[in-house]
Design a protein around this motif. Structure first.
Motif, mmCIF file in Angstrom:
data_model
loop_
_atom_site.group_PDB
_atom_site.id
_atom_site.type_symbol
_atom_site.label_atom_id
_atom_site.label_comp_id
_atom_site.label_asym_id
_atom_site.label_seq_id
_atom_site.Cartn_x
_atom_site.Cartn_y
_atom_site.Cartn_z
ATOM 1 N N ARG A 11 0.806 -1.228 0.000
ATOM 2 C CA ARG A 11 0.000 0.000 0.000
ATOM 3 C C ARG A 11 0.832 1.268 0.000
ATOM 4 O O ARG A 11 0.301 2.358 -0.183
ATOM 5 C CB ARG A 11 -0.957 -0.033 1.199
ATOM 6 N N ILE A 12 2.143 1.133 0.213
ATOM 7 C CA ILE A 12 3.027 2.291 0.117
ATOM 8 C C ILE A 12 3.046 2.835 -1.316
ATOM 9 O O ILE A 12 3.441 3.971 -1.553
ATOM 10 C CB ILE A 12 4.461 1.910 0.570
ATOM 11 N N VAL A 13 2.578 2.005 -2.262
ATOM 12 C CA VAL A 13 2.506 2.421 -3.668
ATOM 13 C C VAL A 13 1.609 3.644 -3.818
ATOM 14 O O VAL A 13 1.900 4.548 -4.617
ATOM 15 C CB VAL A 13 2.001 1.261 -4.554
ATOM 16 N N PHE A 14 0.516 3.701 -3.057
ATOM 17 C CA PHE A 14 -0.445 4.805 -3.203
ATOM 18 C C PHE A 14 0.175 6.166 -2.892
ATOM 19 O O PHE A 14 0.104 7.082 -3.724
ATOM 20 C CB PHE A 14 -1.682 4.558 -2.334
ATOM 21 N N PRO A 15 0.793 6.360 -1.723
ATOM 22 C CA PRO A 15 1.411 7.669 -1.471
ATOM 23 C C PRO A 15 2.588 7.969 -2.397
ATOM 24 O O PRO A 15 2.792 9.117 -2.795
ATOM 25 C CB PRO A 15 1.859 7.591 -0.002
ATOM 26 N N MET A 16 3.357 6.937 -2.766
ATOM 27 C CA MET A 16 4.509 7.154 -3.639
ATOM 28 C C MET A 16 4.081 7.655 -5.014
ATOM 29 O O MET A 16 4.663 8.597 -5.553
ATOM 30 C CB MET A 16 5.313 5.859 -3.773
ATOM 31 N N THR A 17 3.040 7.019 -5.565
ATOM 32 C CA THR A 17 2.607 7.416 -6.911
ATOM 33 C C THR A 17 1.999 8.814 -6.924
ATOM 34 O O THR A 17 2.176 9.557 -7.894
ATOM 35 C CB THR A 17 1.586 6.409 -7.468
ATOM 36 N N THR A 18 1.294 9.185 -5.848
ATOM 37 C CA THR A 18 0.710 10.527 -5.812
ATOM 38 C C THR A 18 1.794 11.600 -5.761
ATOM 39 O O THR A 18 1.694 12.623 -6.444
ATOM 40 C CB THR A 18 -0.228 10.696 -4.608
ATOM 41 N N VAL A 19 2.844 11.339 -4.977
ATOM 42 C CA VAL A 19 3.935 12.316 -4.882
ATOM 43 C C VAL A 19 4.705 12.390 -6.196
ATOM 44 O O VAL A 19 5.027 13.481 -6.675
ATOM 45 C CB VAL A 19 4.884 11.975 -3.716
ATOM 46 N N ILE A 20 4.995 11.243 -6.785
ATOM 47 C CA ILE A 20 5.711 11.238 -8.065
ATOM 48 C C ILE A 20 4.903 11.979 -9.124
ATOM 49 O O ILE A 20 5.442 12.754 -9.919
ATOM 50 C CB ILE A 20 6.002 9.789 -8.515
ATOM 51 N N GLY A 21 3.590 11.758 -9.133
ATOM 52 C CA GLY A 21 2.731 12.471 -10.087
ATOM 53 C C GLY A 21 2.778 13.973 -9.886
ATOM 54 O O GLY A 21 2.874 14.738 -10.857
ATOM 55 N N ASN A 22 2.737 14.425 -8.629
ATOM 56 C CA ASN A 22 2.806 15.862 -8.353
ATOM 57 C C ASN A 22 4.160 16.439 -8.735
ATOM 58 O O ASN A 22 4.247 17.572 -9.216
ATOM 59 C CB ASN A 22 2.527 16.120 -6.868
ATOM 60 N N ILE A 23 5.231 15.678 -8.509
ATOM 61 C CA ILE A 23 6.565 16.147 -8.889
ATOM 62 C C ILE A 23 6.659 16.314 -10.403
ATOM 63 O O ILE A 23 7.181 17.324 -10.902
ATOM 64 C CB ILE A 23 7.644 15.171 -8.374
ATOM 65 N N VAL A 24 6.149 15.340 -11.145
ATOM 66 C CA VAL A 24 6.193 15.413 -12.613
ATOM 67 C C VAL A 24 5.400 16.619 -13.114
ATOM 68 O O VAL A 24 5.856 17.370 -13.989
ATOM 69 C CB VAL A 24 5.651 14.104 -13.235
ATOM 70 N N LEU A 40 7.341 19.789 -12.366
ATOM 71 C CA LEU A 40 8.483 19.948 -13.279
ATOM 72 C C LEU A 40 8.006 20.441 -14.651
ATOM 73 O O LEU A 40 8.678 21.254 -15.293
ATOM 74 C CB LEU A 40 9.233 18.625 -13.417
ATOM 75 N N MET A 41 6.852 19.955 -15.078
ATOM 76 C CA MET A 41 6.303 20.422 -16.358
ATOM 77 C C MET A 41 5.906 21.892 -16.275
ATOM 78 O O MET A 41 6.080 22.651 -17.235
ATOM 79 C CB MET A 41 5.096 19.559 -16.746
ATOM 80 N N SER A 42 5.379 22.316 -15.106
ATOM 81 C CA SER A 42 4.995 23.723 -14.953
ATOM 82 C C SER A 42 6.208 24.637 -14.894
ATOM 83 O O SER A 42 6.080 25.848 -15.098
ATOM 84 C CB SER A 42 4.140 23.903 -13.696
ATOM 85 N N CYS A 43 7.384 24.069 -14.610
ATOM 86 C CA CYS A 43 8.605 24.872 -14.558
ATOM 87 C C CYS A 43 9.022 25.374 -15.937
ATOM 88 O O CYS A 43 9.949 26.184 -16.052
ATOM 89 C CB CYS A 43 9.750 24.077 -13.932
ATOM 90 N N VAL A 44 8.351 24.897 -16.985
ATOM 91 C CA VAL A 44 8.631 25.387 -18.340
ATOM 92 C C VAL A 44 8.415 26.895 -18.423
ATOM 93 O O VAL A 44 9.046 27.596 -19.215
ATOM 94 C CB VAL A 44 7.749 24.645 -19.369
ATOM 95 N N VAL A 45 7.519 27.418 -17.553
ATOM 96 C CA VAL A 45 7.234 28.856 -17.552
ATOM 97 C C VAL A 45 8.474 29.664 -17.186
ATOM 98 O O VAL A 45 8.545 30.874 -17.442
ATOM 99 C CB VAL A 45 6.079 29.156 -16.564
ATOM 100 N N ILE A 46 9.484 29.014 -16.626
ATOM 101 C CA ILE A 46 10.703 29.711 -16.211
ATOM 102 C C ILE A 46 11.480 30.243 -17.416
ATOM 103 O O ILE A 46 12.086 31.314 -17.348
ATOM 104 C CB ILE A 46 11.581 28.775 -15.358
ATOM 105 N N PHE A 47 11.448 29.528 -18.525
ATOM 106 C CA PHE A 47 12.253 29.934 -19.681
ATOM 107 C C PHE A 47 11.794 31.260 -20.288
ATOM 108 O O PHE A 47 12.629 32.119 -20.601
ATOM 109 C CB PHE A 47 12.278 28.816 -20.720
ATOM 110 N N PRO A 48 10.485 31.508 -20.464
ATOM 111 C CA PRO A 48 10.077 32.852 -20.889
ATOM 112 C C PRO A 48 10.473 33.924 -19.878
ATOM 113 O O PRO A 48 10.825 35.049 -20.261
ATOM 114 C CB PRO A 48 8.549 32.746 -21.008
ATOM 115 N N ILE A 49 10.431 33.584 -18.574
ATOM 116 C CA ILE A 49 10.830 34.550 -17.547
ATOM 117 C C ILE A 49 12.291 34.921 -17.707
ATOM 118 O O ILE A 49 12.677 36.087 -17.589
ATOM 119 C CB ILE A 49 10.563 33.959 -16.145
ATOM 120 N N ILE A 50 13.126 33.923 -18.001
ATOM 121 C CA ILE A 50 14.561 34.178 -18.201
ATOM 122 C C ILE A 50 14.773 35.143 -19.358
ATOM 123 O O ILE A 50 15.601 36.061 -19.283
ATOM 124 C CB ILE A 50 15.301 32.842 -18.452
#
Length: 199
Positions: free
Chosen positions: A40-53, A56-66
């Motif tokens: 059952r540790i799979v459930f919290p791990m997958t939710t965190v990994i999903g949020n991290i991904v 990271l995708m939302s960090c694309v907004v950093i390049f126009p800022i640069i």
């Protein structure tokens, strides 16, 4: 200033969403838990990994800022994804500690939602590490907020400079995350079987 606030919101968003989804990872998947058994540790791990991904995708907004603010494009930008990973690491330790308890006491998830919202204002989102130092002893105490390290590292990475955070502050954050991870893993492993009976 707007750029620093945006970076703070991105990193805090990863932490807040990861923490809330980890705490509710068992109660939110009760149907699957009753259908088939697997770790059952799979459930919290997958939710965190999903949020991290997603973060990271939302960090694309950093390049126009640069480009808009003529910020340097350096290898220090690697601090930004590292900060996202650190925020997720801090969240999962606390989350797996509380996930089994949330099966028994459902009010925990509501308290966590309130704490995440309140934590937004006491974390370095609207203020910076440098601003805190100007506040004297109160500011010096504020630097031991665990979320100061990932948010400040991301800001310094965007600035293209080596972080000025003291080593003891970084070590405190890493130690806090490690202790929460170890303690949370022990509690989760010990009580998750009994806890899911309440689902």
């Amino acid at each position: 200033y707007a750029v620093w606030v945006l970076i703070g919101i991105i990193i805090w968003g990863c932490f807040g969403k990861s923490l809330q989804s980890t705490v509710t990872s068992l109660t939110g998947n009760k149907n699957t838990i009753h259908l088939v058994y697997f770790p059952r540790i799979v459930f919290p791990m997958t939710t965190v990994i999903g949020n991290i991904v997603i973060t990271l995708m939302s960090c694309v907004v950093i390049f126009p800022i640069i480009l808009v603010f003529n910020l340097p494009l350096t290898h220090h930008l690697v601090l930004i994804p590292l900060s996202v990973l650190l925020a997720g690491f801090l969240a999962i330790g606390v989350g797996i500690l509380l996930a089994p308890l949330n099966c028994i006491y459902r009010d925990i998830e509501h308290h966590i939602r309130f704490i995440v919202r309140a934590g937004f204002f006491v974390s370095p989102i609207m203020w910076t590490y440098e601003m805190a130092l100007e506040r004297g002893s109160f500011g010096e105490a504020a630097v031991y907020n665990p979320m100061l390290t990932p948010i400040t590292l991301a800001r310094h990475g965007l600035e293209g400079k080596v972080t000025t955070l003291p080593q003891e502050v970084i070590l405190f954050t890493l130690l806090f995350g490690l202790i929460m991870w170890i303690f949370g893993s022990i509690i989760f492993e010990r009580f998750e079987r009994q806890a899911v009976k309440y689902l």
